[in-house]
Design a protein around this motif. Sequence first.
Motif, PDB file in Angstrom:
ATOM      1  N   ASP A   9      36.130  46.857  48.355  1.00  0.00           N
ATOM      2  CA  ASP A   9      36.938  45.758  48.884  1.00  0.00           C
ATOM      3  C   ASP A   9      38.268  45.753  48.140  1.00  0.00           C
ATOM      4  N   ASP A  10      39.351  45.490  48.864  1.00  0.00           N
ATOM      5  CA  ASP A  10      40.661  45.493  48.220  1.00  0.00           C
ATOM      6  C   ASP A  10      40.965  44.186  47.497  1.00  0.00           C
ATOM      7  N   GLU A  11      40.045  43.214  47.597  1.00  0.00           N
ATOM      8  CA  GLU A  11      40.206  41.964  46.865  1.00  0.00           C
ATOM      9  C   GLU A  11      39.351  42.006  45.599  1.00  0.00           C
ATOM     10  N   PRO A  12      39.962  42.052  44.419  1.00  0.00           N
ATOM     11  CA  PRO A  12      39.187  42.112  43.174  1.00  0.00           C
ATOM     12  C   PRO A  12      38.184  40.979  43.028  1.00  0.00           C
ATOM     13  N   CYS A  15      35.011  41.840  44.942  1.00  0.00           N
ATOM     14  CA  CYS A  15      34.221  42.832  44.198  1.00  0.00           C
ATOM     15  C   CYS A  15      33.497  42.175  43.026  1.00  0.00           C
ATOM     16  N   THR A  33      32.794  50.016  41.841  1.00  0.00           N
ATOM     17  CA  THR A  33      33.550  49.342  42.890  1.00  0.00           C
ATOM     18  C   THR A  33      34.738  50.221  43.251  1.00  0.00           C
ATOM     19  N   SER A  35      38.639  50.074  45.701  1.00  0.00           N
ATOM     20  CA  SER A  35      39.581  49.140  46.327  1.00  0.00           C
ATOM     21  C   SER A  35      40.164  49.639  47.642  1.00  0.00           C
ATOM     22  N   ASP A  36      39.857  50.879  48.037  1.00  0.00           N
ATOM     23  CA  ASP A  36      40.286  51.372  49.345  1.00  0.00           C
ATOM     24  C   ASP A  36      39.355  52.474  49.803  1.00  0.00           C
TER      25      ASP A  36
END
Length: 217
Positions: A9-12, A15, A33, A35-36
Amino acid sequence: MTVRVLVVDDEPMVCAHLRTILGAADGVEVVATASDGAEAVEAVVLHEPDVVLMDLRMPGVDGIAATARIVQLPNAPHVVALTTFDGDEHVHRALAAGAAGYLLKSTPPEELAALVRVAAQGHAVMSRSAARSLVDRVGDEQVARRRAAARLARLTDRERDVVALLGEGCSNAEVARRLHLTEATVKGYVSNALDKLGFTNRTQLGLLAREAGLGRK
């Protein structure tokens, strides 16, 4: 056996939230994790997770493209799409790309780990009502139904019987019981249907059955 999970997920904050929830569950471990989508593919190769929780809307390589790449890898994990809204138009594309189901990001914490374990066993993680809403979004329903029926015509009668029950959300054991077959025989029919239709998982078979008007109670 511990289920190894990759969260993408690009939202920390998302994650971190999912890592906390799953990390507190017995038998589940978040191994990494990403992010893209590009980072997700690399993480799958590096960490060899059993399940990937994949956000669909990300900059760069999105979750749909990443899913298509991941399912083609040797010993590919089960990819489960993550979405904010039930009926997200990206979900159907993710399933077509090979995702084994989808979960809402708002899934209650007490349910999330259990659903991840189900996904790790190769079962579809998707409600029947959700599957129905996805089919309703595939263009004109009559055209979609004719096309789906034409694709199913490649199967034998028994293979179509099995696929129809997948459209109802049945497990292999349920299909075996209802058709008076062994579970091993059902697995063989599922495998044959996947090969003939060029699909990668049983979720796609179930959706096709629904598009053709099969598997409805």
